[in-house]
Design an enzyme around this catalytic site. Structure first.
Site, PDB file in Angstrom:
ATOM      1  N   GLU A 273     -12.437   5.708   6.778  1.00 43.52           N
ATOM      2  CA  GLU A 273     -11.408   6.133   7.723  1.00 43.52           C
ATOM      3  C   GLU A 273     -11.032   7.555   7.310  1.00 43.52           C
ATOM      4  OE1 GLU A 273      -8.988   2.400   9.332  1.00 43.52           O
ATOM      5  OE2 GLU A 273      -8.371   2.982   7.312  1.00 43.52           O
ATOM      6  N   ALA A 274     -10.549   8.345   8.287  1.00 42.96           N
ATOM      7  CA  ALA A 274     -10.203   9.736   7.989  1.00 42.96           C
ATOM      8  C   ALA A 274      -9.177   9.811   6.859  1.00 42.96           C
ATOM      9  CB  ALA A 274      -9.660  10.409   9.237  1.00 42.96           C
TER      10      ALA A 274
ATOM     11  N   SER B 163      -0.008   0.943  16.933  1.00 45.01           N
ATOM     12  CA  SER B 163      -0.273   0.761  15.505  1.00 45.01           C
ATOM     13  C   SER B 163      -0.342  -0.727  15.177  1.00 45.01           C
ATOM     14  CB  SER B 163       0.842   1.417  14.690  1.00 45.01           C
ATOM     15  OG  SER B 163       0.863   0.882  13.390  1.00 45.01           O
TER      16      SER B 163
ATOM     17  N   SER C 272       0.805  -1.217   0.000  1.00 45.39           N
ATOM     18  CA  SER C 272       0.000   0.000   0.000  1.00 45.39           C
ATOM     19  C   SER C 272       0.846   1.279   0.000  1.00 45.39           C
ATOM     20  CB  SER C 272      -0.943  -0.064   1.199  1.00 45.39           C
ATOM     21  OG  SER C 272      -1.766   1.046   1.251  1.00 45.39           O
TER      22      SER C 272
ATOM     23  N   ARG D 132       0.646   5.294  18.239  1.00 50.36           N
ATOM     24  CA  ARG D 132       0.142   6.504  17.588  1.00 50.36           C
ATOM     25  C   ARG D 132      -0.571   7.389  18.611  1.00 50.36           C
ATOM     26  NH1 ARG D 132       0.984   5.681  12.322  1.00 50.36           N
ATOM     27  NH2 ARG D 132       0.491   3.639  11.439  1.00 50.36           N
TER      28      ARG D 132
ATOM     29  N   ASP E 212      -3.484   6.338  -2.906  1.00 52.00           N
ATOM     30  CA  ASP E 212      -2.284   5.784  -2.270  1.00 52.00           C
ATOM     31  C   ASP E 212      -1.680   4.723  -3.207  1.00 52.00           C
ATOM     32  OD1 ASP E 212      -4.038   3.664  -1.920  1.00 52.00           O
ATOM     33  OD2 ASP E 212      -3.295   3.160   0.070  1.00 52.00           O
TER      34      ASP E 212
HETATM   35  C1  LIG Z   1      -4.167   6.177  11.759  1.00 48.81           C
HETATM   36  C2  LIG Z   1      -4.166   5.448  10.474  1.00 48.81           C
HETATM   37  O1  LIG Z   1      -4.296   6.078   9.423  1.00 48.81           O
HETATM   38  N1  LIG Z   1      -4.003   4.118  10.537  1.00 48.81           N
HETATM   39  C3  LIG Z   1      -3.964   3.277   9.358  1.00 48.81           C
HETATM   40  C4  LIG Z   1      -2.892   2.210   9.489  1.00 48.81           C
HETATM   41  O2  LIG Z   1      -3.197   1.414  10.604  1.00 48.81           O
HETATM   42  P1  LIG Z   1      -2.419   1.439  11.998  1.00 48.81           P
HETATM   43  O3  LIG Z   1      -2.963   0.257  12.746  1.00 48.81           O
HETATM   44  O4  LIG Z   1      -2.740   2.751  12.604  1.00 48.81           O
HETATM   45  O5  LIG Z   1      -0.947   1.353  11.688  1.00 48.81           O
HETATM   46  O6  LIG Z   1      -2.890   1.399   8.326  1.00 48.81           O
HETATM   47  C5  LIG Z   1      -4.125   0.673   8.124  1.00 48.81           C
HETATM   48  C6  LIG Z   1      -3.946  -0.207   6.920  1.00 48.81           C
HETATM   49  O7  LIG Z   1      -3.724   0.500   5.754  1.00 48.81           O
HETATM   50  C7  LIG Z   1      -5.283   1.656   7.974  1.00 48.81           C
HETATM   51  O8  LIG Z   1      -6.471   0.938   7.863  1.00 48.81           O
HETATM   52  C8  LIG Z   1      -5.316   2.596   9.182  1.00 48.81           C
HETATM   53  O9  LIG Z   1      -6.294   3.570   9.018  1.00 48.81           O
HETATM   54 MG   LIG Z   2      -3.764   1.200   0.481  1.00 45.35          MG
END
Ligand SMILES: CC(=O)N[C@H]1[C@@H](OP(=O)(O)O)O[C@H](CO)[C@@H](O)[C@@H]1O
Ligand SMILES: [Mg+2]
Length: 550
Positions: free
Chosen positions: A370-371, A498, A64, A505, A276
């Site tokens: 998601e934001a 995370s 990604s 985070r 992305d």
């Molecule tokens: C704050 C943030 O943007 N977190 C992202 C990120 O996850 P984390 O668990 O925060 O690393 O990667 C994920 C997969 O792409 C996405 O679903 C998620 O929204």
């Molecule tokens: Mg992606």
């Protein structure tokens, strides 16, 4: 199961000693050179899952928005959704098994999940444009074939296109044709039909600048653009011809740095968007007449979409329930606007689209984002049936609205958030409502916010509850956050480990950027002190930003 053959082939995809990986928020992700064994083993696991579900299973090779040197893999379940949690555990076990334990782990999984090994298996595979992806997807194929599975390798695909293929194949073609051509045709037909209904909105010829993150989105959008060119002209930037994947561009960069990507010239008030690296996220933005940058993130996308859908339902006169699903990262202003102005119920789930998707399935119409711009809308079978009937029977105005909704349903990728599909939905809605990007942006004003990362020895010491908005452990952390939040107006803050990076985070929002930055920094210090921080103490935000610029 030919255990001899598995052992023999597995040795050709040997696991590096001591390497432990976890099936995280979006599958396995790490440096590409550490992933060969994981790919082979995910090929094996996909076969077992396919036999168990008697369905086609998908395997996507991508990391990604992560750097080009990384890679990753995730499995796609029968209806195009993310892998079931119990199988995520099997995936982790299998990926981490030492060579000599592989056979036992495979047998264990088969027994626990009552897999009928005589059953046929079919796996479809897709990959992004990373240099490592082709070889790694070959390792997936090795795993599939050694367990006797059949496969179809789609080659280069966006992640949501692979989800779409899986969904189509397991619904006997009812959702669409499981080919790239089928995907382009289904979406473009719906889009062109919709935009035909738009009365001239002043913006006579609609055009949009798209930053493709130097990724797969560029290739696929270029292939697709002539299908919908009647309704929209796209100008592609960061199309992979020179820049590096996700480097200083793409949706993740734009959202987290809150600035435009490099490699794109933006005139004031021009509508722009970024995908992305695997084209499952999208954010919009523009520069106003004073040269200020305005980000329109997933929250505002969800607002635009849900208000449009709600209006259509009112016109059709159907009392269908509609809900919006967000995560704790959703801007407080968006939640307030949805609940108080639009009167739409809003739900908060844990981070990761599987959680949002699952919740959204509870509504007739569930919109989730998601934001960071990953999301879609889901429509229950009951809705699809009702709308189909209304589109044929009702009086003129209602029929028009029902037709519109029918096309919108076709335009969404209901298997997964999809940058291309979301882009077309947004463009269609803006055209139909005659909205400019500024008018869309003006629906509400985002609260200033800041996201930071803190390094700790073991991020698992932080556990959370209430959809990740409250820390349960380590003791004292939540109390410390509560005390800090009280110091600022309109403030909110939370921390969580995370699921894709080895960091904690931190998120904070408040009435001014300065306050949000201070609060985020103070919460970072609390995490550092109470949750075993390592390395340098968290720096004030101004220092971090100066470093980023230099
Ligand atoms: C704050 C943030 O943007 N977190 C992202 C990120 O996850 P984390 O668990 O925060 O690393 O990667 C994920 C997969 O792409 C996405 O679903 C998620 O929204
Ligand atoms: Mg992606």
């Amino acid at each position: 199961m030919d255990l001899g053959a598995i052992t023999k082939y597995s040795a050709l995809h040997a696991k590096p000693n001591g390497l432990i990986l976890q099936y995280g928020t979006a599958g396995f992700r790490t440096k590409a050179e550490h992933l060969d064994h994981v790919m082979f083993r995910m090929g094996l696991l996909a076969v077992l899952r396919s036999k168990q579900t008697k369905s086609t299973i998908g395997v996507m090779v991508t990391a990604s928005h992560n750097p080009e040197e990384d890679n990753g893999v995730k499995l796609v379940d029968p209806l195009g959704e993310m892998l079931a949690p119990s199988w995520e555990e099997h995936a982790t076990c299998l990926a981490n098994a030492e060579e000599q334990d592989m056979q036992r782990v495979l047998i264990d999984i088969s027994e626990k999940e009552a897999v009928n090994l005589q059953q046929d298996a079919f796996v479809v595979i897709g990959r992004d444009t990373r240099p490592s992806s082709e070889k790694l997807s070959q390792s997936v194929i090795d795993g599939v074939t050694v367990l006797g599975g059949q496969f179809h390798d789609y080659g280069l695909l966006t992640t949501p296109q692979l989800h779409y293929m899986v969904y189509c194949r397991n619904t006997g073609g009812r959702y669409g044709k499981a080919t790239i051509e089928g995907y382009y045709q289904k979406l473009s037909k719906a889009f062109v039909e919709l935009t035909k209904q738009a009365s001239c909105s002043g913006d006579e010829y609609r055009s949009l600048k798209v930053d493709c993150a130097n990724g797969i989105g560029a290739l696929k959008l270029r292939e697709m653009e002539h299908y919908f060119s009647q309704g929209l002209s796209v100008q592609l930037f960061n199309d992979g011809s020179k820049g590096k994947l996700n480097h200083l561009c793409g949706a993740d960069f734009v959202k987290s740095h809150q600035k435009p990507p490099q490699g794109m010239e933006i005139k004031s008030n021009e509508r722009c968007c970024s995908f992305d690296g695997d084209a499952d996220r999208i954010v919009y933005y523009y520069h106003d007449a004073d040269g200020h940058f305005h980000l329109i993130d997933g929250d505002k996308i969800a607002t635009l979409i849900s208000s449009f859908l709600k209006e259509l339902l009112v016109e059709i006169g159907e009392s269908l329930n509609i809900g919006v699903v967000q995560t704790a990262y959703a801007n407080g202003s968006s939640t307030r606007y949805l609940e108080e102005v639009m009167k739409v119920p809003v739900y908060c789930t844990k981070t990761g689209v599987k959680h949002l998707h699952h919740k959204a399935q509870e509504f007739d119409i569930g919109v989730y984002f998601e934001a960071n711009g990953h999301g879609t809308a889901l429509f229950s079978t009951a809705v699809e049936m009702k709308i189909k009937q209304s589109a044929e029977q009702l009086e003129d105005k209602k029929r028009k609205a029902a037709k519109m909704l029918e096309n919108i349903i076709d335009l969404f990728n209901q298997a997964a958030g999809d940058a291309i599909s979301d882009m077309l939905v947004i463009e269609a809605i803006l055209a139909l409502k005659g909205l400019t990007v500024q008018q869309w942006d003006a629906l509400y004003t985002d609260l200033p916010n800041r996201q930071l990362k803190v390094q700790v020895a073991d991020r698992r010491v932080i556990s959370t509850t209430d959809a990740e908005r409250q820390a349960v452990t380590p003791p004292g952390l939540q109390e410390a956050i509560n005390d800090l939040v009280k110091k600022y107006k309109l403030s909110r803050a939370f921390v969580r480990p995370s699921g894709t990076e080895d960091v904690v985070r931190v998120y904070a929002e408040a009435d001014s950027q300065e306050s949000a930055d201070h609060l985020a920094h103070e919460v970072s210090l609390a995490v550092f002190q109470l949750a075993g921080g390592i390395g340098e103490r968290p720096q004030p935000v101004t220092n971090i930003l100066t470093k980023r610029i230099n």
